[in-house]
Design a protein around this motif. Sequence first.
Motif, mmCIF file in Angstrom:
data_model
loop_
_atom_site.group_PDB
_atom_site.id
_atom_site.type_symbol
_atom_site.label_atom_id
_atom_site.label_comp_id
_atom_site.label_asym_id
_atom_site.label_seq_id
_atom_site.Cartn_x
_atom_site.Cartn_y
_atom_site.Cartn_z
ATOM 1 N N TYR A 1 -5.606 13.121 -5.293
ATOM 2 C CA TYR A 1 -4.570 11.971 -5.356
ATOM 3 C C TYR A 1 -3.710 12.228 -4.267
ATOM 4 C CZ TYR A 1 -5.784 9.794 -9.571
ATOM 5 O OH TYR A 1 -6.424 9.153 -10.587
ATOM 6 N N TYR A 2 -3.428 13.478 -3.722
ATOM 7 C CA TYR A 2 -2.371 13.689 -2.657
ATOM 8 C C TYR A 2 -2.941 13.292 -1.261
ATOM 9 C CZ TYR A 2 0.454 16.842 -5.442
ATOM 10 O OH TYR A 2 1.467 17.294 -6.390
ATOM 11 N N LEU A 3 -4.682 13.610 -1.353
ATOM 12 C CA LEU A 3 -5.214 13.186 0.005
ATOM 13 C C LEU A 3 -5.160 11.473 0.021
ATOM 14 C CD1 LEU A 3 -8.114 15.780 -0.066
ATOM 15 C CD2 LEU A 3 -6.506 15.584 1.736
ATOM 16 N N LYS A 4 -5.535 10.833 -1.157
ATOM 17 C CA LYS A 4 -5.446 9.314 -1.084
ATOM 18 C C LYS A 4 -4.146 8.888 -0.645
ATOM 19 C CE LYS A 4 -8.528 8.462 -5.082
ATOM 20 N NZ LYS A 4 -8.281 7.949 -6.504
ATOM 21 N N ALA A 5 -3.131 9.518 -1.125
ATOM 22 C CA ALA A 5 -1.439 9.078 -0.587
ATOM 23 C C ALA A 5 -1.457 9.427 0.817
ATOM 24 C CB ALA A 5 -0.664 9.811 -1.475
ATOM 25 N N LEU A 6 -1.812 10.623 1.228
ATOM 26 C CA LEU A 6 -1.790 10.889 2.693
ATOM 27 C C LEU A 6 -2.513 9.963 3.460
ATOM 28 C CD1 LEU A 6 -0.967 13.081 4.834
ATOM 29 C CD2 LEU A 6 -3.144 14.306 4.281
ATOM 30 N N MET B 1 0.545 -1.046 0.114
ATOM 31 C CA MET B 1 0.105 -0.039 0.124
ATOM 32 C C MET B 1 0.867 1.192 0.027
ATOM 33 S SD MET B 1 -2.694 -1.206 -0.347
ATOM 34 C CE MET B 1 -3.664 0.178 -0.503
ATOM 35 N N VAL B 2 1.944 1.228 0.687
ATOM 36 C CA VAL B 2 2.826 2.664 0.565
ATOM 37 C C VAL B 2 3.210 2.730 -1.055
ATOM 38 C CG1 VAL B 2 5.322 3.306 1.266
ATOM 39 C CG2 VAL B 2 3.734 2.119 2.997
ATOM 40 N N GLY B 3 3.420 1.546 -1.725
ATOM 41 C CA GLY B 3 3.811 1.873 -3.170
ATOM 42 C C GLY B 3 2.529 2.586 -3.912
ATOM 43 N N VAL B 4 1.466 2.093 -3.577
ATOM 44 C CA VAL B 4 0.058 2.616 -3.974
ATOM 45 C C VAL B 4 0.328 4.198 -3.611
ATOM 46 C CG1 VAL B 4 -2.414 2.968 -3.752
ATOM 47 C CG2 VAL B 4 -1.299 0.596 -3.836
ATOM 48 N N ALA B 5 0.809 4.581 -2.395
ATOM 49 C CA ALA B 5 0.440 5.865 -2.148
ATOM 50 C C ALA B 5 1.719 7.039 -3.017
ATOM 51 C CB ALA B 5 0.907 6.136 -0.472
ATOM 52 N N GLY C 1 -0.471 12.936 -8.634
ATOM 53 C CA GLY C 1 -0.836 14.438 -8.103
ATOM 54 C C GLY C 1 -0.134 15.216 -8.448
ATOM 55 N N ASN C 2 1.528 15.168 -8.609
ATOM 56 C CA ASN C 2 2.301 15.850 -9.175
ATOM 57 C C ASN C 2 2.010 16.236 -10.612
ATOM 58 O OD1 ASN C 2 3.560 16.116 -6.807
ATOM 59 N ND2 ASN C 2 5.109 14.317 -7.420
ATOM 60 N N ILE C 3 1.628 15.342 -11.360
ATOM 61 C CA ILE C 3 1.251 15.484 -12.894
ATOM 62 C C ILE C 3 -0.007 16.484 -12.868
ATOM 63 C CG2 ILE C 3 0.409 14.363 -14.910
ATOM 64 C CD1 ILE C 3 2.530 11.954 -14.283
ATOM 65 N N HIS C 4 -0.978 16.222 -12.193
ATOM 66 C CA HIS C 4 -1.957 17.127 -12.009
ATOM 67 C C HIS C 4 -1.694 18.553 -11.847
ATOM 68 C CE1 HIS C 4 -5.354 14.413 -13.371
ATOM 69 N NE2 HIS C 4 -4.904 13.561 -12.398
ATOM 70 N N THR C 5 -0.796 18.554 -10.569
ATOM 71 C CA THR C 5 -0.361 19.922 -10.200
ATOM 72 C C THR C 5 0.492 20.595 -11.645
ATOM 73 O OG1 THR C 5 -0.287 19.361 -7.936
ATOM 74 C CG2 THR C 5 1.138 21.116 -8.572
ATOM 75 N N TYR C 6 1.331 19.970 -12.120
ATOM 76 C CA TYR C 6 1.712 20.483 -13.435
ATOM 77 C C TYR C 6 0.776 21.049 -14.347
ATOM 78 C CZ TYR C 6 4.917 21.157 -17.116
ATOM 79 O OH TYR C 6 5.599 21.819 -18.151
ATOM 80 N N ARG C 7 0.117 20.391 -14.542
ATOM 81 C CA ARG C 7 -1.257 20.565 -15.337
ATOM 82 C C ARG C 7 -2.224 21.509 -14.824
ATOM 83 N NH1 ARG C 7 -2.862 14.578 -17.720
ATOM 84 N NH2 ARG C 7 -1.107 14.465 -19.353
ATOM 85 N N SER D 1 3.188 14.849 1.538
ATOM 86 C CA SER D 1 2.030 15.039 1.106
ATOM 87 C C SER D 1 1.259 16.279 1.583
ATOM 88 C CB SER D 1 1.103 13.752 1.382
ATOM 89 O OG SER D 1 1.520 12.727 0.814
ATOM 90 N N MET D 2 1.336 16.668 2.769
ATOM 91 C CA MET D 2 0.603 17.785 3.502
ATOM 92 C C MET D 2 1.207 19.012 2.545
ATOM 93 S SD MET D 2 0.159 16.999 7.471
ATOM 94 C CE MET D 2 -0.915 18.229 7.725
ATOM 95 N N ASP D 3 2.641 19.080 2.335
ATOM 96 C CA ASP D 3 3.285 20.191 1.684
ATOM 97 C C ASP D 3 2.609 20.458 0.309
ATOM 98 O OD1 ASP D 3 5.350 22.255 1.691
ATOM 99 O OD2 ASP D 3 6.294 21.060 0.182
#
Length: 191
Positions: free
Chosen positions: A97-102, A71-75, A82-88, A117-119
């Motif tokens: 996605y960040y909240l799912k990871a968090l 599951m850590v790999g999933v996160a 999330g980083n890709i969506h932020t870039y876009r 993740s919070m950052d």
Amino acid sequence: MEKLLKKRISTFLLICIPMLVLCGCSMKELNHKKAKLLYEDGILLASKGDFEKAVVNFNQSVEISQRIGFMVGVAHNYNEIGNIHTYRREFDAAREYYLKALSIYQKYRQQPEISKSMDNIAKTYMRQSDFQKAAGVYEKLLVWDESTGNIIGAGITAFNLALIYERYINDYQKAADFYRQAADSFIRSGN
């Protein structure tokens, strides 16, 4: 690039399957390595701007990681998506996605990853010029960093809060308080 990826995976499987038989490795270990390879290739693809293929790799890695209980790999994969969506500039999707990871990082007590993740969530609000929400997330992050003994992280977060309150919210008293808190953290850490 796609041919290279297929070649890497094919080579990986051609080498690993006989080794699996010879050394008694489990399918779970093999799948873990495949998920990691897809994740690493996703990062490589994203760094070259091939976001569509990167997301495909991350999603494939998510599927494998979920199947084997990593599951850590999933996160980690969710964080990269999330980083890709932020870039876009797709900030709502990025935060999702960040909240799912968090959530996963919190469940598995992954302290540094929780901070990242919070950052990342706070940065999406900053990029949207929603400084109050960014400050709110950073204040939660500051409490987290302090409670886990992350003195340098607390100093950086306090400094970020000071900048937000000074430059964007115009609350100079809060800015001064956070600058002092940042300085205290850095002094305590020895930096």
